[in-house]
Design an enzyme around this catalytic site. Structure first.
Site, mmCIF file in Angstrom:
data_model
loop_
_atom_site.group_PDB
_atom_site.id
_atom_site.type_symbol
_atom_site.label_atom_id
_atom_site.label_comp_id
_atom_site.label_asym_id
_atom_site.label_seq_id
_atom_site.Cartn_x
_atom_site.Cartn_y
_atom_site.Cartn_z
ATOM 1 N N HIS A 71 45.880 62.977 39.350
ATOM 2 C CA HIS A 71 44.591 62.291 39.383
ATOM 3 C C HIS A 71 43.466 63.244 39.795
ATOM 4 O O HIS A 71 42.350 63.122 39.307
ATOM 5 C CB HIS A 71 44.629 61.029 40.259
ATOM 6 N N ASN A 122 36.410 37.036 29.320
ATOM 7 C CA ASN A 122 35.884 35.713 29.026
ATOM 8 C C ASN A 122 34.487 35.556 29.615
ATOM 9 O O ASN A 122 34.181 36.119 30.671
ATOM 10 C CB ASN A 122 36.837 34.663 29.618
ATOM 11 N N CYS A 155 40.009 33.765 23.473
ATOM 12 C CA CYS A 155 40.401 32.434 23.942
ATOM 13 C C CYS A 155 39.806 31.316 23.094
ATOM 14 O O CYS A 155 40.125 30.152 23.287
ATOM 15 C CB CYS A 155 39.983 32.256 25.398
#
Length: 179
Positions: A71, A122, A155
């Site tokens: 990392h 969403n 969705c």
């Protein structure tokens, strides 16, 4: 050659990250992908390895190269970090300094590197006051956001939350790197 670190998280829009990786690679950028576990449920590391011709990173505890702290190594060689798609989860983790996976540990190790975040979720999640607070916090800290668009979502809802167009994301990244 400029190095782009593409961080892919567990949104259904993860498949669009493959197109981003492909376009940036074809345009001459060195692209390395880092994936969350959730992203790997939606698209495989093999896809990114094939498109970028580079190793894909996902496990903080896997030794990719001897004598390297991955990392830190990734953070040091990155010219621009792109998180696309970025879930509410990853935005919240970064905004609160949580570094518990390969994506968040690399992001926390970046110094003086532009980070572009492309939310995809969403509408209700995107508009949630907590998510908006996290976005505001990161914006104030110097992180850049490429706003999601309004569209029919996975969705079935219609609203803001779909990943920005791939063309806009690639163009934004390339304009920044050409400065």
């Amino acid at each position: 050659m400029k190095n782009v670190l593409l961080c892919v998280t567990g949104s259904i829009a993860a498949y669009k990250a493959a197109d981003i990786a492909n376009r940036l690679t074809k345009d001459g950028y060195h692209v390395e992908a880092v994936m969350t576990e959730s992203a790997q449920e939606l698209i495989t590391p093999l896809t990114f390895r094939t498109l970028t011709k580079n190793r894909v990173y996902s496990n903080m505890f896997q030794e990719y190269e001897p004598d390297k702290v991955e990392h830190i190594s990734l953070a040091k060689k990155t010219d621009l970090c792109l998180i696309a798609p970025a879930t509410a989860n990853i935005i919240g983790k970064i905004a609160n300094g949580i570094a518990d996976d390969m994506v968040t540990t690399v992001v926390m190790a970046l110094k003086d590197v532009p980070v572009y975040i492309c939310p995809a979720m969403n509408t209700n999640m995107y508009e949630n006051p907590i998510v908006q607070r996290n976005i505001k916090t990161l914006s104030e800290l110097g992180y850049y956001f490429i706003e999601p668009k309004s569209s029919y979502l996975a969705c079935g809802d219609l609203g803001k939350g779909a990943l920005a167009d791939v063309e806009l994301i690639v163009e934004t990244v390339e304009q920044h790197l050409k400065k």
